[in-house]
Scaffold this motif. Structure first.
Motif, PDB file in Angstrom:
ATOM      1  N   ARG A   1      -1.074   0.669   8.560  1.00 15.48           N
ATOM      2  CA  ARG A   1      -2.306   0.925   8.222  1.00 15.48           C
ATOM      3  C   ARG A   1      -2.668  -0.662   7.812  1.00 15.48           C
TER       4      ARG A   1
ATOM      5  N   LEU B   1       0.824  -1.116  -0.066  1.00 12.24           N
ATOM      6  CA  LEU B   1       0.131   0.052   0.017  1.00 12.24           C
ATOM      7  C   LEU B   1       0.882   1.315   0.038  1.00 12.24           C
TER       8      LEU B   1
ATOM      9  N   ASN C   1       5.803   8.917  -0.214  1.00 14.54           N
ATOM     10  CA  ASN C   1       5.989   7.463   0.440  1.00 14.54           C
ATOM     11  C   ASN C   1       6.585   6.538  -0.795  1.00 14.54           C
TER      12      ASN C   1
ATOM     13  N   ALA D   1       0.790  -3.177   4.486  1.00 14.63           N
ATOM     14  CA  ALA D   1       0.316  -1.747   4.470  1.00 14.63           C
ATOM     15  C   ALA D   1       0.893  -1.356   5.865  1.00 14.63           C
TER      16      ALA D   1
ATOM     17  N   LEU E   1      -4.151   8.765  -0.249  1.00 11.81           N
ATOM     18  CA  LEU E   1      -4.148   7.245   0.674  1.00 11.81           C
ATOM     19  C   LEU E   1      -5.361   6.580   0.005  1.00 11.81           C
TER      20      LEU E   1
ATOM     21  N   LYS F   1       1.100   5.009   0.244  1.00 13.00           N
ATOM     22  CA  LYS F   1       0.188   6.327   0.936  1.00 13.00           C
ATOM     23  C   LYS F   1       0.250   7.541   0.216  1.00 13.00           C
ATOM     24  N   SER F   2       1.369   7.856  -0.703  1.00 15.91           N
ATOM     25  CA  SER F   2       1.496   9.240  -1.264  1.00 15.91           C
ATOM     26  C   SER F   2       2.824   8.920  -2.314  1.00 15.91           C
TER      27      SER F   2
ATOM     28  N   GLY G   1      -4.073   5.101  -3.255  1.00 18.18           N
ATOM     29  CA  GLY G   1      -3.195   4.076  -2.941  1.00 18.18           C
ATOM     30  C   GLY G   1      -3.662   2.815  -2.826  1.00 18.18           C
ATOM     31  N   VAL G   2      -4.898   2.719  -2.090  1.00 17.58           N
ATOM     32  CA  VAL G   2      -5.942   1.676  -1.709  1.00 17.58           C
ATOM     33  C   VAL G   2      -6.476   1.282  -3.323  1.00 17.58           C
TER      34      VAL G   2
END
Length: 305
Positions: free
Chosen positions: A287, A225, A231, A284, A259, A227-228, A262-263
């Motif tokens: 998270r 995952l 990231n 993840a 985010l 996140k940005s 990213g999901v």
């Protein structure tokens, strides 16, 4: 410590793997301290959605609670663990002792790893051991499953029964090196493989078609995952062998909610992996609670036990 006589033994992951089911595992880090509450909370969100929860063993050479102890805590909470065992911090005596202890406490799934270099972590002046590496660790576990120790001496109080996996990196720059090490791990007794973070699914497909398909062992594609955009750029910088494509970084950068984007990206990758291999390993970091959402978006229902 639980009463040994009442220790739960869970074999759902092995049964699903041997039945040819599409496997789903997820990674959860042990606590950095003595309180396992957060780890338990994150792992609990994965009940019914994954076949097993993978507990890291000093990943990136960063100090955390023992993977063996953390795995037992999950078992106490009716969550099946895959306990990582890395070779960096213990010699063959310590590793064998831990493997016997893991079996006695009901742990059946082991991921055999060489381990990350000490210099990469938060104790760079620590002394690395590396008495074994992943292939020799797999060979050792196979011996212990047959009832003997590293020196071929009888385990007088019983053989182990461990379902052992190994890591694989389909994006390895050396194709011949990838094939050679993969086949050595097969010969040493690996029953399943967990891949590094996958960003090049064409490369994964080539690996599956040209190397893995012959051996018919479950391969779980690593899905991470992001996140940005920041990231993703950080991972490209610090994780060896990972090259997150610029189009994914741009997609994250343009998203109003990075985010959530990213999901979506992770869900799309799960769907691709379903067409190529026998499972996914979900990562993840911090998270883990979003993993069910990713699986829902990918159309993955609950796992059957």
């Amino acid at each position: 410590m639980p009463d040994i006589k009442s220790t739960t033994v869970l074999n759902n992951f092995r049964q699903a793997a041997q039945a040819g089911e599409f496997l789903v595992t997820a990674e959860v880090a042990p606590p950095k301290g003595g309180d396992p509450a957060h780890m338990i909370k994150m792992a609990a969100t994965l009940k019914g959605r994954v076949h097993a929860v993978n507990i890291t063993d000093g990943s990136r050479a960063v100090l955390r609670m023992s993977s063996l102890v953390a795995s037992v805590i999950l078992l106490q909470n009716d969550i099946e663990p895959i306990c990582q065992i890395a070779c960096r911090d213990r010699n063959r005596i310590g590793i064998q002792a831990d493997l016997m202890g893991a079996h006695a406490l009901g742990i059946r799934n082991i991921l055999a790893l060489t381990g990350d270099p000490v210099k990469a972590g938060d104790h760079p002046d620590a002394k690395a051991v590396f008495d074994l590496e992943a292939v020799r660790l797999l060979q050792l576990i196979r011996k212990m499953n047959q009832g003997v120790d590293h020196n071929e001496q009888l385990l007088t109080d019983g053989a182990l029964d461990l379902f052992t996996g190994a890591a694989v990196d389909p994006q390895c720059a050396s194709w011949s090196g990838l094939q050679s090490r993969f086949e050595r791990k097969i010969e040493a007794g690996a029953q399943f493989f967990q891949s590094q973070l996958i960003t090049d699914f064409d490369r994964l497909e080539k690996f599956m078609d040209n190397i893995a398909s012959v051996h018919k062992k479950p391969i779980l594609a690593g899905i991470f995952l992001l996140k940005s955009a920041k990231n993703a750029q950080f991972i490209n910088k610090v994780v060896p062998g990972v090259n997150i494509p610029q189009h994914i970084i741009d997609r994250l950068a343009k998203a109003k909610e990075p985010l959530a984007e990213g999901v979506k990206i992770a869900a799309e990758q799960v769907q691709i992996a379903q067409q190529l291999c026998q499972g996914v390993h979900m990562m993840a970091v911090k998270r883990e609670d979003l993993i069910p959402q990713i699986l829902d978006l990918a159309g993955m229902g609950k796992v059957t036990h």
